[in-house]
Design a protein around this motif. Sequence first.
Motif, PDB file in Angstrom:
ATOM      1  N   SER A   8      49.970 -11.636 -20.589  1.00 10.14           N
ATOM      2  CA  SER A   8      49.985 -11.233 -19.192  1.00 10.14           C
ATOM      3  C   SER A   8      51.384 -10.798 -18.792  1.00 10.14           C
ATOM      4  O   SER A   8      52.364 -11.433 -19.169  1.00 10.14           O
ATOM      5  N   ALA A  10      52.795 -11.243 -16.013  1.00 11.56           N
ATOM      6  CA  ALA A  10      53.438 -12.347 -15.304  1.00 11.56           C
ATOM      7  C   ALA A  10      53.966 -13.383 -16.283  1.00 11.56           C
ATOM      8  O   ALA A  10      54.979 -14.032 -16.042  1.00 11.56           O
ATOM      9  N   ASP A  11      53.266 -13.557 -17.415  1.00 12.96           N
ATOM     10  CA  ASP A  11      53.772 -14.466 -18.436  1.00 12.96           C
ATOM     11  C   ASP A  11      55.087 -13.947 -18.992  1.00 12.96           C
ATOM     12  O   ASP A  11      56.017 -14.708 -19.258  1.00 12.96           O
ATOM     13  N   VAL A  46      47.046  -9.249  -7.294  1.00 16.62           N
ATOM     14  CA  VAL A  46      47.943  -8.313  -7.975  1.00 16.62           C
ATOM     15  C   VAL A  46      48.242  -7.175  -7.003  1.00 16.62           C
ATOM     16  O   VAL A  46      47.339  -6.581  -6.428  1.00 16.62           O
ATOM     17  N   THR A  92      51.256 -11.784  -7.904  1.00 19.18           N
ATOM     18  CA  THR A  92      52.269 -11.040  -8.640  1.00 19.18           C
ATOM     19  C   THR A  92      52.381  -9.634  -8.074  1.00 19.18           C
ATOM     20  O   THR A  92      51.368  -8.966  -7.859  1.00 19.18           O
ATOM     21  N   PHE A 120      56.524  -8.446 -11.740  1.00 21.25           N
ATOM     22  CA  PHE A 120      56.583  -7.748 -13.021  1.00 21.25           C
ATOM     23  C   PHE A 120      57.252  -6.413 -12.772  1.00 21.25           C
ATOM     24  O   PHE A 120      56.708  -5.566 -12.066  1.00 21.25           O
ATOM     25  N   ASP A 134      49.394  -2.573 -16.834  1.00 20.15           N
ATOM     26  CA  ASP A 134      49.955  -3.922 -16.825  1.00 20.15           C
ATOM     27  C   ASP A 134      49.189  -4.829 -15.866  1.00 20.15           C
ATOM     28  O   ASP A 134      48.955  -6.005 -16.160  1.00 20.15           O
ATOM     29  N   HIS A 138      46.940  -8.136 -16.989  1.00 17.07           N
ATOM     30  CA  HIS A 138      47.147  -9.445 -16.355  1.00 17.07           C
ATOM     31  C   HIS A 138      45.823 -10.028 -15.857  1.00 17.07           C
ATOM     32  O   HIS A 138      45.524 -11.209 -16.065  1.00 17.07           O
ATOM     33  N   ARG A 142      43.985 -13.517 -17.310  1.00 19.34           N
ATOM     34  CA  ARG A 142      43.579 -14.645 -16.460  1.00 19.34           C
ATOM     35  C   ARG A 142      42.070 -14.869 -16.541  1.00 19.34           C
ATOM     36  O   ARG A 142      41.591 -16.012 -16.537  1.00 19.34           O
TER      37      ARG A 142
END
Length: 236
Positions: A8, A10-11, A46, A92, A120, A134, A138, A142
């Motif tokens: 992800s 965000a990861d 998002v 995010t 991000f 992206d 994400h 999830r």
Amino acid sequence: MSPSPLPSPADLAHAVSVPGGLAGGAPDVDPGPVVEHEGPERTLLVWDAPNMDMSLGSLLGARPTSAFRPRFDAVGRWLLGLAGPDGLAEATVFTNVVPGSTEIVRPWVEALRNVGFAVFAKPKSADDSDVDDDMLAHIEARHAEGGLAHVVVASGDGRAFREPLEELVEQGVRVTVIGFREYAAFAVASEVVTFLDLEEIDGVFREPLPRVSLDTLPAGGAWLQPLRSLRSLLDR
């Protein structure tokens, strides 16, 4: 949507998710297949910053002043209410960073992170280096982790998001699109995706947006200002 082999976004930003709060992130792992989930249900926001900024600028006919910039603390409180006291809220913002604009963008990014949003950020290396893929990666990550109950997408880009979001609905995930009704026709007209105009979220804008469109013309008519200088024709 099939699970993405990518971590992800965000990861990759190393953000940490806190139950009942706003943030984004989880261990950097291959999401793999969707698994049974135990724990609080997740409400995931998002935010497509390039698309939302462009839509707001077009709506205003000029670069937004502070009075017409969205307040992300208000968006965060709304998201927490959507998730409920027992749910997990994660947010995010996805953005491009144009070379040379780092010092301009940095305060905005830090303000978002202080509110509780993950960010991000991706270099804007070409006209087509957007963040749509992206964002979708994400969401897929999830979803594969399990427990994804509600996805909120802030974007009016139907080309990128309409089909993936409709597939999520078919898989039992609630989907809401937030944005501006003038620029999110795919969501406004959808029979399966819920649309909410950003201005309807309490406290997001300090002042009412000066919205005049062909759908909301006053009886006496209205001026619709040009979106760019006429002289820009000479630059083409």
